[in-house]
Design a protein around this motif. Structure first.
Motif, PDB file in Angstrom:
ATOM      1  N   LEU A 125      16.791  -0.479  -4.684  1.00 43.61           N
ATOM      2  CA  LEU A 125      17.863  -0.941  -5.568  1.00 43.61           C
ATOM      3  C   LEU A 125      19.002  -1.548  -4.756  1.00 43.61           C
ATOM      4  CD1 LEU A 125      18.532  -0.966  -8.598  1.00 43.61           C
ATOM      5  CD2 LEU A 125      19.777   1.168  -8.259  1.00 43.61           C
ATOM      6  N   LYS A 126      19.305  -0.917  -3.631  1.00 43.87           N
ATOM      7  CA  LYS A 126      20.365  -1.433  -2.765  1.00 43.87           C
ATOM      8  C   LYS A 126      19.996  -2.817  -2.226  1.00 43.87           C
ATOM      9  CE  LYS A 126      21.499   1.445   0.363  1.00 43.87           C
ATOM     10  NZ  LYS A 126      21.444   2.185   1.654  1.00 43.87           N
ATOM     11  N   GLY A 127      18.738  -2.960  -1.795  1.00 43.38           N
ATOM     12  CA  GLY A 127      18.291  -4.248  -1.283  1.00 43.38           C
ATOM     13  C   GLY A 127      18.331  -5.336  -2.339  1.00 43.38           C
ATOM     14  N   LEU A 128      17.896  -5.016  -3.558  1.00 43.98           N
ATOM     15  CA  LEU A 128      17.936  -5.995  -4.644  1.00 43.98           C
ATOM     16  C   LEU A 128      19.373  -6.389  -4.971  1.00 43.98           C
ATOM     17  CD1 LEU A 128      15.189  -4.482  -6.993  1.00 43.98           C
ATOM     18  CD2 LEU A 128      15.027  -6.570  -5.625  1.00 43.98           C
ATOM     19  N   ARG A 161       0.829  -1.206   0.000  1.00 40.28           N
ATOM     20  CA  ARG A 161       0.000   0.000   0.000  1.00 40.28           C
ATOM     21  C   ARG A 161       0.867   1.261   0.000  1.00 40.28           C
ATOM     22  NH1 ARG A 161      -3.741  -1.353   5.112  1.00 40.28           N
ATOM     23  NH2 ARG A 161      -1.617  -1.633   5.908  1.00 40.28           N
ATOM     24  N   ASN A 162       2.119   1.106   0.419  1.00 40.37           N
ATOM     25  CA  ASN A 162       3.048   2.241   0.471  1.00 40.37           C
ATOM     26  C   ASN A 162       4.089   2.160  -0.642  1.00 40.37           C
ATOM     27  OD1 ASN A 162       2.271   3.607   3.158  1.00 40.37           O
ATOM     28  ND2 ASN A 162       2.521   1.473   3.758  1.00 40.37           N
ATOM     29  N   ILE A 163       3.750   1.484  -1.727  1.00 38.56           N
ATOM     30  CA  ILE A 163       4.721   1.306  -2.805  1.00 38.56           C
ATOM     31  C   ILE A 163       5.109   2.636  -3.437  1.00 38.56           C
ATOM     32  CG2 ILE A 163       2.995   0.949  -4.613  1.00 38.56           C
ATOM     33  CD1 ILE A 163       6.387  -0.875  -4.179  1.00 38.56           C
ATOM     34  N   GLY A 164       4.200   3.617  -3.401  1.00 41.13           N
ATOM     35  CA  GLY A 164       4.534   4.928  -3.963  1.00 41.13           C
ATOM     36  C   GLY A 164       5.717   5.560  -3.265  1.00 41.13           C
ATOM     37  N   GLY A 165       5.704   5.518  -1.932  1.00 45.92           N
ATOM     38  CA  GLY A 165       6.834   6.054  -1.176  1.00 45.92           C
ATOM     39  C   GLY A 165       8.097   5.258  -1.423  1.00 45.92           C
ATOM     40  N   ALA A 166       7.956   3.931  -1.557  1.00 45.53           N
ATOM     41  CA  ALA A 166       9.119   3.088  -1.833  1.00 45.53           C
ATOM     42  C   ALA A 166       9.764   3.454  -3.166  1.00 45.53           C
ATOM     43  CB  ALA A 166       8.715   1.620  -1.818  1.00 45.53           C
ATOM     44  N   LEU A 167       8.922   3.804  -4.154  1.00 50.76           N
ATOM     45  CA  LEU A 167       9.464   4.176  -5.460  1.00 50.76           C
ATOM     46  C   LEU A 167      10.168   5.528  -5.400  1.00 50.76           C
ATOM     47  CD1 LEU A 167       6.560   2.971  -7.783  1.00 50.76           C
ATOM     48  CD2 LEU A 167       8.787   1.885  -7.409  1.00 50.76           C
ATOM     49  N   VAL A 168       9.651   6.433  -4.553  1.00 52.49           N
ATOM     50  CA  VAL A 168      10.356   7.707  -4.358  1.00 52.49           C
ATOM     51  C   VAL A 168      11.737   7.448  -3.761  1.00 52.49           C
ATOM     52  CG1 VAL A 168      10.353   9.889  -3.083  1.00 52.49           C
ATOM     53  CG2 VAL A 168       8.239   9.050  -4.126  1.00 52.49           C
ATOM     54  N   GLY A 169      11.790   6.514  -2.819  1.00 52.59           N
ATOM     55  CA  GLY A 169      13.078   6.126  -2.229  1.00 52.59           C
ATOM     56  C   GLY A 169      13.681   4.934  -2.943  1.00 52.59           C
ATOM     57  N   TRP A 170      13.661   4.948  -4.260  1.00 53.33           N
ATOM     58  CA  TRP A 170      14.064   3.803  -5.085  1.00 53.33           C
ATOM     59  C   TRP A 170      15.489   3.337  -4.823  1.00 53.33           C
ATOM     60  CZ3 TRP A 170      18.199   4.640  -8.316  1.00 53.33           C
ATOM     61  CH2 TRP A 170      18.511   5.970  -8.606  1.00 53.33           C
ATOM     62  N   ARG A 171      16.334   4.245  -4.339  1.00 48.90           N
ATOM     63  CA  ARG A 171      17.728   3.841  -4.098  1.00 48.90           C
ATOM     64  C   ARG A 171      17.811   2.758  -3.031  1.00 48.90           C
ATOM     65  NH1 ARG A 171      17.976   9.226  -5.330  1.00 48.90           N
ATOM     66  NH2 ARG A 171      19.500   9.830  -6.936  1.00 48.90           N
ATOM     67  N   TYR A 172      16.920   2.837  -2.030  1.00 49.76           N
ATOM     68  CA  TYR A 172      16.919   1.812  -0.987  1.00 49.76           C
ATOM     69  C   TYR A 172      16.467   0.465  -1.551  1.00 49.76           C
ATOM     70  CZ  TYR A 172      17.610   5.512   2.437  1.00 49.76           C
ATOM     71  OH  TYR A 172      18.134   6.560   3.159  1.00 49.76           O
ATOM     72  N   ALA A 175      10.895   8.591   2.545  1.00 50.42           N
ATOM     73  CA  ALA A 175       9.761   8.132   1.729  1.00 50.42           C
ATOM     74  C   ALA A 175       9.564   6.622   1.784  1.00 50.42           C
ATOM     75  CB  ALA A 175       9.942   8.589   0.282  1.00 50.42           C
ATOM     76  N   ALA A 176      10.653   5.870   1.808  1.00 51.82           N
ATOM     77  CA  ALA A 176      10.546   4.407   1.770  1.00 51.82           C
ATOM     78  C   ALA A 176      10.315   3.790   3.142  1.00 51.82           C
ATOM     79  CB  ALA A 176      11.806   3.807   1.145  1.00 51.82           C
TER      80      ALA A 176
END
Length: 470
Positions: free
Chosen positions: A204-207, A191-202, A352-353
């Motif tokens: 990407l780091k996890g992946l 439900r908070n995927i929008g904020g996760a995409l704003v903090g996309w660097r986190y 954001a994330a």
């Protein structure tokens, strides 16, 4: 006479360092006090030495800390290393010990930047030799180049992936990661995927970390429950349920982690207001956007004000410094606002994330509600069943529990059992954690000798009535 400064900061992690640097830039005289021999806190521990020798193992996010340490070179900043803060009288007088001798300093403003503690994870076998926290494994690696062998990491949260990857980089990959988060948790977090995409660097780091672990052949077991550390005199393995199966893994070391919580000990000793955070399952101090508490002269910055991570912690330290500089008349409100706007934008981006992360990696329910035979207060060996028994006898809060069975009265002074005791009593009495409360914290905040207490009566430390701190 006791020295006097504009600002005293306790804790030289990312928040404390950023606060000291920003405050000095604004013209404040600053004393920065930390218990470790070098600046950096937990996330940047021993950064001045280890960045050059082990930076490739610890990662780019670790090496970033060198720039924060560089900011402490300002002549307005006095950095006191190896100092144990054990008493604070309101915001203005901080007492600490260095090499067994007490000192004191007075300040117009106080910033508590003591960061976070790893959330205790009481489960069967967690007191066996060979069980550490994931953060402890990092300390051994950063500070002493000691590597945990034949380890299984247990719990939830991105730190498990980072520690596992660091072990892989030194040639000691963990046997497995046993994760407690579930698919339901991930769906709730979406439900908070929008904020996760704003903090996309986190993300990407996890992946990237997960790819690294797959390449190293590290097994992952998700949705684990009924976790038990096995062993007699020391760890021999771990048992857990996954779906309809019960699994057993042999290992020599178990590294536990299911999140971190604010280190509130100093703030509570000063009667700063704290509230229970349902999302992060812990108490946090009530502060405004600048970090100011209900006591005007006391600010709390970094993870000690709510978990956000190293970058957020540094930004919060800057915000506190700017507000204090404005308070003391060293910068105009318009200049403070202009500087703060840029910091605030970065804070929004870096935070954001956080809602997604908190929901995707919740603390392990089995450790929040341990079985009756599990020890929750390690110092005094008090079990969860005993805490529940106190509730049946009419115990409503942690301070009463001290009288029933000494929980929270050991050397750690409740740091590692406090939230568990509160949660157990709250559930047993059908009350909220806020209604149940927390241990009352008193000085000395750390164990001290009688000699250190006697130092307070040294005439050299007596204040004069015209001291500007009054």
């Amino acid at each position: 006479m006791t020295p006097f400064v504009d600002l005293a900061i306790i804790g030289a992690g990312p928040s404390g360092m950023a606060c000291a640097s920003q405050a000095a830039e604004c013209g404040l005289s600053v004393i920065l006090i930390d218990e470790q021999a070098s600046a950096g806190g937990q996330i940047y521990r021993d950064i001045e030495r280890a960045a050059d020798t082990r930076g490739d193992i610890l990662g780019k996010d670790y090496v970033i800390g060198k720039s924060l340490v560089a900011g402490l070179q300002d002549e307005r900043v006095k950095f006191v290393r190896g100092a144990k803060v054990w008493q604070i009288e309101t915001a203005s007088r901080v007492t600490f010990s260095v090499e067994g001798r007490s000192q004191a300093v007075r300040a117009r403003r106080l910033v508590i930047a003591t960061g976070a503690l790893e959330r205790p994870m009481p489960l069967p076998g967690w007191t066996l030799p060979g069980v550490l926290t994931a953060g402890a494994a990092q300390i051994l690696l950063k500070q002493s180049s000691i590597v945990c062998r034949d380890a299984v990491l247990v719990g939830s949260g991105p730190l498990l992936y980072l520690v596992a990857a660091q072990l892989c980089r030194v040639g000691r990959p963990p046997i497995a990661i046993v994760e407690t988060q579930t698919l339901t948790d991930l769906l709730r977090a979406s439900r908070n995927i929008g904020g996760a995409l704003v903090g996309w660097r986190y993300l990407l780091k996890g992946l990237g970390l997960l790819r690294e672990l797959r390449a190293a052949g590290v097994r992952r077991y998700r949705s684990a429950r009924e976790i038990e550390v096995l062993g007699d005199q020391s760890v021999s393995g771990i048992r857990f349920s996954q779906g309809s199966q019960t699994r057993e893994l042999q290992c020599q070391t178990v590294l536990l982690h299911h999140g971190v919580i604010p280190n509130t000990q100093i703030a509570r000793s000063l009667d700063v207001t704290h509230l229970w955070d349902d999302r992060q399952e812990c108490f946090r101090p009530e502060v405004d956007e600048w970090g100011r508490s209900n006591i005007d002269t006391i600010f709390i910055a970094g993870d000690g004000a709510g978990i956000g991570g190293a970058k957020v912690a540094a930004l919060r330290g800057q915000m506190a410094a700017l507000e204090i500089a404005k308070d003391l008349g060293l910068i105009a409100e318009s200049k403070r606002a202009a500087k703060a706007d840029a910091v605030r934008k970065n804070l929004i981006k870096e935070n954001a994330a956080r809602p997604f992360i908190d929901l995707a990696y919740p603390p392990f329910r089995g450790a929040l509600q341990p079985s009756d035979d599990v020890i929750v207060c390690r110092c005094e060996e008090v079990t969860a069943g005993e805490i529940r028994g106190y509730a049946k006898l009419g115990c409503l809060g942690p301070n009463q529990a001290k009288a029933f069975g000494r929980s929270g009265m050991g050397p750690c002074q409740g740091r590692y059992c406090g939230t568990t005791v509160t949660r157990l009593l709250a559930d047993a009495n059908d009350r909220t954690p806020d209604e149940t409360g927390y241990f009352r914290i008193r000085a000395p905040l750390k164990p001290v000798s009688l000699g250190e207490v006697a130092d307070l009566h040294n005439p050299d430390y007596e204040e004069k009535e015209d001291d500007p701190a009054y």
